[in-house]
Enzyme design. Sequence first.
Site, PDB file in Angstrom:
ATOM      1  N   HIS E  18     -28.586  42.022 -23.015  1.00  0.00           N
ATOM      2  CA  HIS E  18     -27.918  43.018 -24.127  1.00  0.00           C
ATOM      3  C   HIS E  18     -26.524  43.317 -23.794  1.00  0.00           C
ATOM      4  O   HIS E  18     -25.534  43.214 -24.365  1.00  0.00           O
ATOM      5  CB  HIS E  18     -28.734  44.066 -24.513  1.00  0.00           C
ATOM      6  CG  HIS E  18     -30.072  43.733 -25.173  1.00  0.00           C
ATOM      7  ND1 HIS E  18     -31.235  44.150 -24.559  1.00  0.00           N
ATOM      8  CD2 HIS E  18     -30.582  42.984 -25.937  1.00  0.00           C
ATOM      9  CE1 HIS E  18     -32.453  43.768 -25.314  1.00  0.00           C
ATOM     10  NE2 HIS E  18     -31.763  42.853 -26.116  1.00  0.00           N
ATOM     11  N   LYS E  42     -44.805  48.781 -37.092  1.00  0.00           N
ATOM     12  CA  LYS E  42     -44.744  48.163 -35.747  1.00  0.00           C
ATOM     13  C   LYS E  42     -44.670  49.238 -34.704  1.00  0.00           C
ATOM     14  O   LYS E  42     -43.653  50.129 -34.861  1.00  0.00           O
ATOM     15  CB  LYS E  42     -43.479  47.074 -35.708  1.00  0.00           C
ATOM     16  CG  LYS E  42     -44.007  45.778 -36.037  1.00  0.00           C
ATOM     17  CD  LYS E  42     -42.867  44.867 -35.398  1.00  0.00           C
ATOM     18  CE  LYS E  42     -42.682  43.673 -36.431  1.00  0.00           C
ATOM     19  NZ  LYS E  42     -41.407  42.903 -36.410  1.00  0.00           N
ATOM     20  N   ARG E  91     -30.611  32.499 -26.043  1.00  0.00           N
ATOM     21  CA  ARG E  91     -30.938  32.115 -24.568  1.00  0.00           C
ATOM     22  C   ARG E  91     -31.864  30.699 -24.816  1.00  0.00           C
ATOM     23  O   ARG E  91     -31.504  29.835 -23.768  1.00  0.00           O
ATOM     24  CB  ARG E  91     -31.988  33.058 -24.177  1.00  0.00           C
ATOM     25  CG  ARG E  91     -31.635  34.550 -23.604  1.00  0.00           C
ATOM     26  CD  ARG E  91     -32.676  35.550 -23.471  1.00  0.00           C
ATOM     27  NE  ARG E  91     -33.374  35.568 -24.680  1.00  0.00           N
ATOM     28  CZ  ARG E  91     -34.275  36.639 -25.120  1.00  0.00           C
ATOM     29  NH1 ARG E  91     -33.985  37.688 -24.356  1.00  0.00           N
ATOM     30  NH2 ARG E  91     -34.732  36.465 -26.258  1.00  0.00           N
ATOM     31  N   SER E 129     -37.000  41.921 -23.313  1.00  0.00           N
ATOM     32  CA  SER E 129     -37.254  42.813 -23.375  1.00  0.00           C
ATOM     33  C   SER E 129     -39.080  42.977 -23.075  1.00  0.00           C
ATOM     34  O   SER E 129     -39.347  43.787 -22.407  1.00  0.00           O
ATOM     35  CB  SER E 129     -36.952  43.559 -24.514  1.00  0.00           C
ATOM     36  OG  SER E 129     -35.691  43.927 -24.682  1.00  0.00           O
TER      37      SER E 129
END
Lengths: 158, 158, 158, 158, 158, 158
Positions: E18, E42, E91, E129
Amino acid sequence: MKKIAVFPGSFDPITKGHESLVRRAMPLFDEIIIAIGHNADKQSYFPLKKRLEWLAIVFKDMPKVKIESYSGLTVDFCLKNNANFILRGLRTSADFEFERRVGQVNKYMNQKLETIFLLSSVEDTPVNSSVVREIHKYGGNIGPFIPRSVVKLIQNWQ
Amino acid sequence: MKKIAVFPGSFDPITKGHESLVRRAMPLFDEIIIAIGHNADKQSYFPLKKRLEWLAIVFKDMPKVKIESYSGLTVDFCLKNNANFILRGLRTSADFEFERRVGQVNKYMNQKLETIFLLSSVEDTPVNSSVVREIHKYGGNIGPFIPRSVVKLIQNWQ
Amino acid sequence: MKKIAVFPGSFDPITKGHESLVRRAMPLFDEIIIAIGHNADKQSYFPLKKRLEWLAIVFKDMPKVKIESYSGLTVDFCLKNNANFILRGLRTSADFEFERRVGQVNKYMNQKLETIFLLSSVEDTPVNSSVVREIHKYGGNIGPFIPRSVVKLIQNWQ
Amino acid sequence: MKKIAVFPGSFDPITKGHESLVRRAMPLFDEIIIAIGHNADKQSYFPLKKRLEWLAIVFKDMPKVKIESYSGLTVDFCLKNNANFILRGLRTSADFEFERRVGQVNKYMNQKLETIFLLSSVEDTPVNSSVVREIHKYGGNIGPFIPRSVVKLIQNWQ
Amino acid sequence: MKKIAVFPGSFDPITKGHESLVRRAMPLFDEIIIAIGHNADKQSYFPLKKRLEWLAIVFKDMPKVKIESYSGLTVDFCLKNNANFILRGLRTSADFEFERRVGQVNKYMNQKLETIFLLSSVEDTPVNSSVVREIHKYGGNIGPFIPRSVVKLIQNWQ
Amino acid sequence: MKKIAVFPGSFDPITKGHESLVRRAMPLFDEIIIAIGHNADKQSYFPLKKRLEWLAIVFKDMPKVKIESYSGLTVDFCLKNNANFILRGLRTSADFEFERRVGQVNKYMNQKLETIFLLSSVEDTPVNSSVVREIHKYGGNIGPFIPRSVVKLIQNWQ
């Protein structure tokens, strides 16, 4: 022999992509059973009863389309309904990897069951039900993604 | 309306995967035209005449299968033959990305033309014609990849 | 130095694909530790104790295979067991993307740890444990997907 | 039984990725044969003789590495050399789809032949020989992609 | 017109990937708003307050970077902040399939909103993450994956 | 510092997808150089001179767009033109795997060079130049895939 296809899914909710798929596949079959798989453990966003209603509205002009729900294995539902075909749409290569697994496993369980794939339409390729639920949840406009005849019903459901 | 599907390809040579696909798709259609696309610029490994012969042998028990060759665009060949369906198999996600492009472009050119996909059988998934050519070239055994009725003919061709 | 490989997974339950992988990889190693990672937060479908038992039955003829369970990081488990290799199977390109991430991150944490991949067998490529759980849940026949010696035990477990 | 692996490729030219793969795989095997497949029809960028020389220089400190060339099928070369393993690296999911096909087809031809995959190192993941050739052709610096001991030899070759 | 980009995510926690993305994208924009999407349903691993703090520390040398949180649709957040660009990193091809869906759907909702993608750096490609959370949970060393200025803060948080 | 992007490609021929990309990316840059890479070895379908002309016609209303050609490495062309950005479009995950390789390798060669990606528009996703060439070759209608201002010029070229 009658050509019966089952189009299984959760249709939570139905999208333009689902509608387009059924209309384009119809010429191949004598009957298409749109079958909402439901499952005591998994929670849906829209209730089963509403999802069945919306499907019925969208396809009310197509007498060869039946709307049902089932629990259990799709292969068993097909057997019970004398369906030799499963109908599925393909949007992305991630879809494809998943569908190949399911389709090939279903074949292991019933050699006679053939899965028939159609491509999503170009303009529906990025759309799926999960995107629609996310937008609905935050009050966004779901109009571009939903069959015209049920946009208002779904948008206003809460 | 008669349901006619075109199964286009180079069939250079036909594999077990091709055979399985046609046999499994047959119940959906009134006629399947296996159509070898050939092209003055692109060289094939096996001559067109042989490829047509081998297809005819493999499908001689299936009167609803026709074997033809064509040059030019597949959409034009379909139009000329009153075919509203294109039949294709899917093995891998690389296949899928390619087929989606072709299928969606064909739709831009003829809205009525629908591409119908079936999965390769599990055991045929790793096989394609290019693998067979490579093995044939070095005198390896192509038996596991080729319809039984033409194994010897293809193996011994030179 | 002894060549020890850890084959980590949840084996919920063991499939034919897992069994085939261990048997094919055995010639490369002096010892393979099949290690069930378990985790207080994540619920499994079959209990840990059963999963360990089934693994022990399947590999009882292979003295170089050890069955264990662990919690925590796989890299730590490998270090504690003097294992320099992690063993994993690859079925699909979705698998691959996931495995590459895990394998390369493990390398950041322990430069000496090498992940060794084998392909799934052709006939096991569509099968994974999650498919088996789905079929088991609805009482379908899991026989085609499970090592013969434990089919009945797993099928009848409830 | 001696554990012999064949690492087939065109090594046109060898990259850091190839070197890393062999060094990391060495502990698994008694012998690794790096085998340049060559083929009268396909033209290489660097001549076979040079490619063999450069491999020999890079691995001169590793007595268990042999450098050879072959034409024909890789499965036949393995058989002739009593090799039961093929060694390959995986960088991307496109690589994986290709390697799965080749590995599974090789199994059809020789059940005893197992393909063993290692991941490319993180920093070598974007590099392949074709990228190096492109850079070399236009006189760019190939240093970041090539084993140190042969950078000058390859850079200056013409 | 001011060029404002929103970089939406959960940053649970921020990774080196990031950080690198924002620093490399900065020259393109007049302002980058790093926006933590949060959602009553969430659960995150790290609390929102901490995630905001860590972002503020990492980018304290960059006055054109703003740190905010939002709930609701990203397209609405962009509109409210006069942002015409969404910034995202790529990615893997799995990332790409997901991002394409989101980006194309956002376009359906707001034609003026353009998503701009940068590649992850080679060394950050395997990191996300979720990997960091897994390592943190079991007390592993998250140092290689986290911006230097917050490694200790995140490692010691519990 | 002036923000200059190079959009490299063969534009053989320009498609609607290329046009859309440049128009959507323009707000980010002070100048976009559309650069046709040409190469003595590789044969194009349309001549370089025509491809340059068609680009000039399509973008004649955009003074910040320059049209050029180059041979050699893209990184060198960027350096010579003081461009710090490369602009590329992404349609499919196969595209992505290729672009990631090229983008990350370019970074190895010039740390300052950043590749910026935009998504293809939904309706242009299946289209690429190779599809257009195929259709043109057989006299099909390329109208749906080509910028309006050059459809006739390209259609009638021979």
